[in-house]
Design a protein around this motif. Sequence first.
Motif, PDB file in Angstrom:
ATOM      1  N   UNK A 169       0.817  -1.212   0.000  1.00 22.95           N
ATOM      2  CA  UNK A 169       0.000   0.000   0.000  1.00 22.95           C
ATOM      3  C   UNK A 169       0.853   1.266   0.000  1.00 22.95           C
ATOM      4  N   UNK A 170       0.310   2.319  -0.604  1.00 21.35           N
ATOM      5  CA  UNK A 170       0.981   3.624  -0.634  1.00 21.35           C
ATOM      6  C   UNK A 170      -0.100   4.698  -0.683  1.00 21.35           C
ATOM      7  N   UNK A 171       0.121   5.763   0.075  1.00 25.23           N
ATOM      8  CA  UNK A 171      -0.887   6.833   0.109  1.00 25.23           C
ATOM      9  C   UNK A 171      -0.189   8.170   0.337  1.00 25.23           C
ATOM     10  N   UNK A 172      -0.617   9.185  -0.439  1.00 23.10           N
ATOM     11  CA  UNK A 172      -0.057  10.529  -0.301  1.00 23.10           C
ATOM     12  C   UNK A 172      -1.142  11.482   0.183  1.00 23.10           C
ATOM     13  N   UNK A 173      -0.807  12.220   1.231  1.00 27.36           N
ATOM     14  CA  UNK A 173      -1.760  13.169   1.804  1.00 27.36           C
ATOM     15  C   UNK A 173      -1.000  14.398   2.291  1.00 27.36           C
ATOM     16  N   UNK A 174      -1.459  15.575   1.860  1.00 29.11           N
ATOM     17  CA  UNK A 174      -0.791  16.831   2.237  1.00 29.11           C
ATOM     18  C   UNK A 174       0.697  16.807   1.886  1.00 29.11           C
ATOM     19  N   UNK A 197      -1.398  -3.014  11.153  1.00 32.04           N
ATOM     20  CA  UNK A 197      -0.607  -1.827  11.496  1.00 32.04           C
ATOM     21  C   UNK A 197      -0.078  -1.092  10.266  1.00 32.04           C
ATOM     22  N   UNK A 198       0.537  -1.754   9.281  1.00 29.52           N
ATOM     23  CA  UNK A 198       0.957  -1.010   8.081  1.00 29.52           C
ATOM     24  C   UNK A 198      -0.218  -0.351   7.362  1.00 29.52           C
ATOM     25  N   UNK A 199      -1.380  -1.031   7.317  1.00 27.02           N
ATOM     26  CA  UNK A 199      -2.548  -0.449   6.646  1.00 27.02           C
ATOM     27  C   UNK A 199      -3.009   0.822   7.343  1.00 27.02           C
ATOM     28  N   UNK A 200      -3.109   0.748   8.671  1.00 22.17           N
ATOM     29  CA  UNK A 200      -3.517   1.928   9.435  1.00 22.17           C
ATOM     30  C   UNK A 200      -2.509   3.055   9.257  1.00 22.17           C
ATOM     31  N   UNK A 201      -1.221   2.694   9.314  1.00 18.73           N
ATOM     32  CA  UNK A 201      -0.172   3.707   9.201  1.00 18.73           C
ATOM     33  C   UNK A 201      -0.231   4.426   7.856  1.00 18.73           C
ATOM     34  N   UNK A 202      -0.417   3.671   6.769  1.00 23.65           N
ATOM     35  CA  UNK A 202      -0.422   4.262   5.427  1.00 23.65           C
ATOM     36  C   UNK A 202      -1.505   5.325   5.281  1.00 23.65           C
ATOM     37  N   UNK A 207       2.681  14.361   1.868  1.00 25.22           N
ATOM     38  CA  UNK A 207       3.454  13.337   2.588  1.00 25.22           C
ATOM     39  C   UNK A 207       3.016  11.954   2.107  1.00 25.22           C
ATOM     40  N   UNK A 208       3.982  11.160   1.671  1.00 27.50           N
ATOM     41  CA  UNK A 208       3.698   9.810   1.197  1.00 27.50           C
ATOM     42  C   UNK A 208       4.108   8.788   2.257  1.00 27.50           C
ATOM     43  N   UNK A 209       3.159   7.904   2.596  1.00 29.28           N
ATOM     44  CA  UNK A 209       3.454   6.831   3.539  1.00 29.28           C
ATOM     45  C   UNK A 209       3.252   5.495   2.826  1.00 29.28           C
ATOM     46  N   UNK A 210       4.131   4.536   3.114  1.00 31.88           N
ATOM     47  CA  UNK A 210       4.071   3.228   2.468  1.00 31.88           C
ATOM     48  C   UNK A 210       3.884   2.118   3.496  1.00 31.88           C
ATOM     49  N   UNK A 211       3.474   0.963   2.982  1.00 32.83           N
ATOM     50  CA  UNK A 211       3.301  -0.194   3.852  1.00 32.83           C
ATOM     51  C   UNK A 211       4.599  -0.641   4.477  1.00 32.83           C
ATOM     52  N   UNK A 212       5.706  -0.491   3.744  1.00 36.61           N
ATOM     53  CA  UNK A 212       7.002  -0.892   4.291  1.00 36.61           C
ATOM     54  C   UNK A 212       7.411   0.015   5.450  1.00 36.61           C
ATOM     55  N   UNK A 213       7.045   1.299   5.376  1.00 38.94           N
ATOM     56  CA  UNK A 213       7.297   2.191   6.513  1.00 38.94           C
ATOM     57  C   UNK A 213       6.454   1.760   7.714  1.00 38.94           C
ATOM     58  N   UNK A 214       5.227   1.337   7.417  1.00 36.06           N
ATOM     59  CA  UNK A 214       4.368   0.819   8.489  1.00 36.06           C
ATOM     60  C   UNK A 214       4.933  -0.445   9.103  1.00 36.06           C
ATOM     61  N   UNK A 215       5.586  -1.264   8.268  1.00 30.15           N
ATOM     62  CA  UNK A 215       6.247  -2.469   8.772  1.00 30.15           C
ATOM     63  C   UNK A 215       7.352  -2.108   9.760  1.00 30.15           C
ATOM     64  N   UNK A 216       8.087  -1.050   9.452  1.00 30.59           N
ATOM     65  CA  UNK A 216       9.150  -0.602  10.356  1.00 30.59           C
ATOM     66  C   UNK A 216       8.575  -0.139  11.688  1.00 30.59           C
ATOM     67  N   UNK A 217       7.435   0.573  11.631  1.00 32.25           N
ATOM     68  CA  UNK A 217       6.773   1.011  12.865  1.00 32.25           C
ATOM     69  C   UNK A 217       6.388  -0.196  13.710  1.00 32.25           C
TER      70      UNK A 217
END
Length: 471
Positions: free
Chosen positions: A190-195, A279-284, A197-207
């Motif tokens: 997953x990937x999502x850009x808002x304001x 968690x990655x889904x929520x984070x994205x 800022x782009x957040x990805x599922x892999x970043x959510x994995x790190x969280x």
Amino acid sequence: MQNKHSRNGFSGQLGFVMAAAGSAVGLGNIWRFPYLAAKDGGGVFLIVYLVLVLTFGFTLLTSDIAVGRHTQKSPIEAYETLKPGWGFLGKITFLVPAIIMTYYAVIGGWVLKYVMTYFMGKGHAAASSSYFASFITSPVAPIVYGLIFMIFTSLIVYRGVQNGVEKFSKVCMPILFFMIFAIAIFSLTLKHTENGVTRTGLQGLAVYMIPNFKGMTFGKFLSIALDAMSQLFFSLSVSMGIMVTYGSYVKKDVDLNYSINMIEIFDTIVAFLAGLMIIPSIYVFAGTEGMASGPSLIFVSLPKVFNAMGVAGNIFGAVFFIMVTFAALTSCISVLETLVADCTKLFHSSRKKTTLVLTVIYSAATVIITLGYTIFYFELKLPNGAVGQLLDLADYISNSVLMPITSLLSCVLIGWVVKPKLVIDEMELNGENFKRKSIYSAMVKYIAPVIMVVLFLQSTGFWQWLSKILH
């Protein structure tokens, strides 16, 4: 009657492992594990939880299953058989599933409602902040869904251990595992850009995976450890008679060492994957703030995430809630099965008659608990500081009071009265080597009882009370 019932148990090791894993893999894995991991520093919680599974959880799981197979009796009789004078422990154990069953179908009905919502393509409605509250406070719908869930559970238990519980688990568990795995992998893409800022599922994995020791104190670490320990009760179905019951259905030629290892592995993997898919889904789509919703994460936060996915959100939401339904069913079946096993002995009745009577009783209980959000609504401050209604009160009594007491008394009985050798001999019945027997003995005699006392005091609000007194 009970001996005959026990002989007609699981067909073999696979049937036992699938049914026991199905009991362990329930709502506790799907919704409770992810929000605790998010709250408690991601990787820190994962490390603590894994250590406790291999020591504390393993000890309780081994004790329950070994006691069941050794006595070949349901919990209401098992402890008296193990040691005359300890029948009261069987009665306490009986109370846990008896209380849990009053509200499990209610939650199962909530999940069914969301399955229907997404199947009808109304994911956008579920994303509304008021959708969940409007549903559970409506006069009829939650009752209908709860009763449907209750009846489906009863039909499977009515068919018996092999033809009902085992067959359903053998079909359901591989499907459940595949769905969780597929959603978990998808969440990483997953990937999502808002304001900007782009957040990805892999970043959510790190969280989720990387330990966060920022601001870590001894008090905070103790809180994380207590969260992880309480999660074990939910996750492994220990100290509620279920594993004693399932253990009584296991044939003497089954390798308990292998079976228990497989249950631990299966349950832990599913819990980990649950965090990986949520968690990655929520984070994205909602950042770290979106993970602060706690128990409402499934019914409030995730629908917002699915809605943000666009057209794919309805498909994703439908698959997710079908998966949660399977998890809820396998656990609810195990709770009702334990009650049936106990009641057939208590009232000397047939399995089918007992199942029908319990279905009527718990259908009525489902209606009453559901009405706790409408005509029976009240707010009660619980000893742990939370404010709840009928469902929360039943959950608190069963999980925060009776289960720690059951675990403590079970450890005292096995560790100091009948001695750990009884369980060790059962584990090595067919010549298998019980490799963790030294860990088991130390845990059941010394460490687990202390942990249970600390957990019980924490869950009853003792530490908060003591802190107020000291200040």
